[in-house]
Design a protein around this motif. Structure first.
Motif, PDB file in Angstrom:
ATOM      1  N   ASP A  20       0.558  -1.617  -0.425  1.00 24.18           N
ATOM      2  CA  ASP A  20      -0.160  -0.400   0.123  1.00 24.18           C
ATOM      3  C   ASP A  20       0.697   1.248  -0.263  1.00 24.18           C
ATOM      4  O   ASP A  20       0.431   2.367   0.683  1.00 24.18           O
ATOM      5  CB  ASP A  20      -0.825  -0.562   1.074  1.00 24.18           C
ATOM      6  N   GLY A  21       1.970   0.829  -0.636  1.00 22.18           N
ATOM      7  CA  GLY A  21       2.805   2.457  -0.628  1.00 22.18           C
ATOM      8  C   GLY A  21       3.731   2.605   0.485  1.00 22.18           C
ATOM      9  O   GLY A  21       4.342   3.875   0.226  1.00 22.18           O
ATOM     10  N   VAL A  22       4.185   1.210   1.146  1.00 21.39           N
ATOM     11  CA  VAL A  22       4.726   1.985   2.407  1.00 21.39           C
ATOM     12  C   VAL A  22       5.413   0.657   2.883  1.00 21.39           C
ATOM     13  O   VAL A  22       5.190  -0.235   1.876  1.00 21.39           O
ATOM     14  CB  VAL A  22       3.850   2.083   3.955  1.00 21.39           C
ATOM     15  N   PRO A  23       6.965   1.084   3.554  1.00 22.48           N
ATOM     16  CA  PRO A  23       7.327  -0.264   3.513  1.00 22.48           C
ATOM     17  C   PRO A  23       7.068  -1.521   4.274  1.00 22.48           C
ATOM     18  O   PRO A  23       6.324  -0.774   5.304  1.00 22.48           O
ATOM     19  CB  PRO A  23       8.746   0.439   4.619  1.00 22.48           C
ATOM     20  N   PHE A  24       7.079  -2.391   4.166  1.00 19.04           N
ATOM     21  CA  PHE A  24       7.097  -3.463   4.942  1.00 19.04           C
ATOM     22  C   PHE A  24       7.225  -3.614   6.865  1.00 19.04           C
ATOM     23  O   PHE A  24       6.394  -3.787   7.372  1.00 19.04           O
ATOM     24  CB  PHE A  24       7.755  -4.559   4.994  1.00 19.04           C
ATOM     25  N   LEU A  25       8.571  -3.055   6.902  1.00 20.71           N
ATOM     26  CA  LEU A  25       8.738  -2.728   8.506  1.00 20.71           C
ATOM     27  C   LEU A  25       9.637  -1.799   8.402  1.00 20.71           C
ATOM     28  O   LEU A  25      10.863  -1.476   7.610  1.00 20.71           O
ATOM     29  CB  LEU A  25       9.172  -4.774   8.650  1.00 20.71           C
ATOM     30  N   ALA A  53       0.499  -1.621  11.695  1.00 24.22           N
ATOM     31  CA  ALA A  53       0.021   0.328  12.136  1.00 24.22           C
ATOM     32  C   ALA A  53      -0.834   0.820  11.749  1.00 24.22           C
ATOM     33  O   ALA A  53      -1.451   1.662  13.141  1.00 24.22           O
ATOM     34  CB  ALA A  53       1.426   0.585  11.279  1.00 24.22           C
ATOM     35  N   GLU A  54      -2.032  -0.745  11.107  1.00 28.26           N
ATOM     36  CA  GLU A  54      -3.200   0.125  11.040  1.00 28.26           C
ATOM     37  C   GLU A  54      -4.193   0.006  12.007  1.00 28.26           C
ATOM     38  O   GLU A  54      -5.059   0.430  12.280  1.00 28.26           O
ATOM     39  CB  GLU A  54      -3.097  -0.778  10.118  1.00 28.26           C
ATOM     40  N   ASP A  55      -3.456  -1.060  12.913  1.00 27.91           N
ATOM     41  CA  ASP A  55      -4.447  -0.893  14.358  1.00 27.91           C
ATOM     42  C   ASP A  55      -3.512  -1.316  15.716  1.00 27.91           C
ATOM     43  O   ASP A  55      -4.567  -1.622  16.370  1.00 27.91           O
ATOM     44  CB  ASP A  55      -5.430  -2.481  14.312  1.00 27.91           C
TER      45      ASP A  55
END
Length: 338
Positions: A20-25, A53-55
């Motif tokens: 989704d456009g961001v680094p995995f870790l 990060a999302e939740d």
């Protein structure tokens, strides 16, 4: 799957892969997972507590550096991903996702067991398990192994340090780094590679003979003995001493442990794998039927266990009991994948 094929085409670098456009870790957002705390480090990688990060949900990230890793160890990394994906059981650490691999590293996101591992608890000496408690833990271990074996996987590194506990009393098998998945064919003895932790190696492994799922049963018996006695059944000042003691096969009875429990231990550590019981045969034993019923009832009553987890455990027990009823042993369905 110790000799799993490395994919011909591979995903981007773990640290750089975009989701989704961001680094995995990363150390800080924006990213999919945020590093929180280093919880383990080995020759070829690290384990981190991470937050999604999302939740904000917390998991474990196992990061393997592939640049300094021998080729065979790289293959174990691929094996771990495949075997974790193939197992879905409440007593097995749950695979969430992985980063994909290329040259640099692979990151595997897994469920977090929040009460450390059994080996650490035993070494610290601040926990003593009663025979009843050890029996319930062993029941969960065998239920997990039964599922793993039904998925045509041999773990190959069952030890107290790879058995993780939760604060609600559940046990979960983890660390599939040496696991092996094989195709369904006709032979039981499927592997020849000398792997695992020396104190838990079966006689057939010490003899460099081919071995199958029964090697996991031996190791589970060592864990049960260790849980009750706070020491391993076989010791040695060197590998050769340890090998000799294992092959001689003398197991000291544990003081104040009942006859049925000691008979269970002796059966799992029968030096002849053909006479060692399968997980199905272990679960069919009257003592294990007693502990399985006890575990089921505890789960139903325990308010600390989430309803969805209860449902998964009850379903897993029912499936194992069906296998006992139908005598599904999962021991004659494998051959060397190489």
């Amino acid at each position: 799957m110790a000799d799993a094929d490395v994919p011909a085409s591979v995903a981007p670098l773990a640290a750089d892969k975009k989701v989704d456009g961001v680094p995995f870790l990363a150390e800080a957002p924006p990213c999919r997972y945020i590093k929180q705390k280093l919880i383990g480090k080995g020759a070829y990688g690290e384990a981190w507590m991470v937050k999604r990060a999302e939740d904000g949900q917390v998991f474990v990230a196992k990061i393997m550096d592939l640049t300094s890793t021998p080729e065979k160890r790289r293959k174990y990394a691929f094996a771990e991903v495949r075997c974790l994906k193939n197992c879905n059981h409440p007593n097995v650490i749950q695979y969430m996702e992985d980063s994909g691999v290329e040259g640099s590293e692979i990151v595997i996101i897994m469920e977090l067991a929040d009460a450390c591992d059994l080996g650490t608890q035993l070494r610290n000496g601040n926990v003593t398990f009663s025979e009843r408690e050890a029996g319930i833990l062993f029941t969960q271990l065998i239920l997990a192994l039964h599922h793993i074996h039904s998925r045509r996987v041999i773990h190959r590194d069952i030890k107290s340090g790879n058995i993780f506990l939760t604060t609600c009393g559940l046990l979960k098998i983890g660390d599939f780094g040496f696991s092996q998945q094989y195709d369904q064919t006709v032979s039981d003895s499927v592997a020849g590679t000398f792997l695992g932790t020396p104190y838990y190696l079966s006689p057939e492994m010490w003899r460099s003979k081919r071995y199958g799922k029964k090697t996991d049963v031996w190791a589970a018996g060592v864990v049960l003995y260790e849980t009750l006695a706070h020491k391993r059944p076989f010791q040695g000042s060197s590998l050769s001493d340890l090998k000799r003691n294992v092959l001689e096969g003398h197991i000291e009875p544990i003081p104040d442990v009942g006859r049925e429990m000691m008979e269970l231990i002796f059966s799992t550590m029968n030096p002849d794998p053909d006479k060692r019981p399968s997980t199905t045969q272990i679960l069919a034993m009257p003592l294990m039927q007693h502990y399985t019923t006890m575990f089921h009832n505890i789960v139903i009553r325990d308010a600390k266990i989430a309803p969805d987890v209860k449902q998964r455990i009850v379903a897993a027990i029912a499936k194992a009991q069906d296998d006992v009823k139908n005598n599904n042993n999962f021991v004659d369905d494998a051959d060397d994948p190489r």
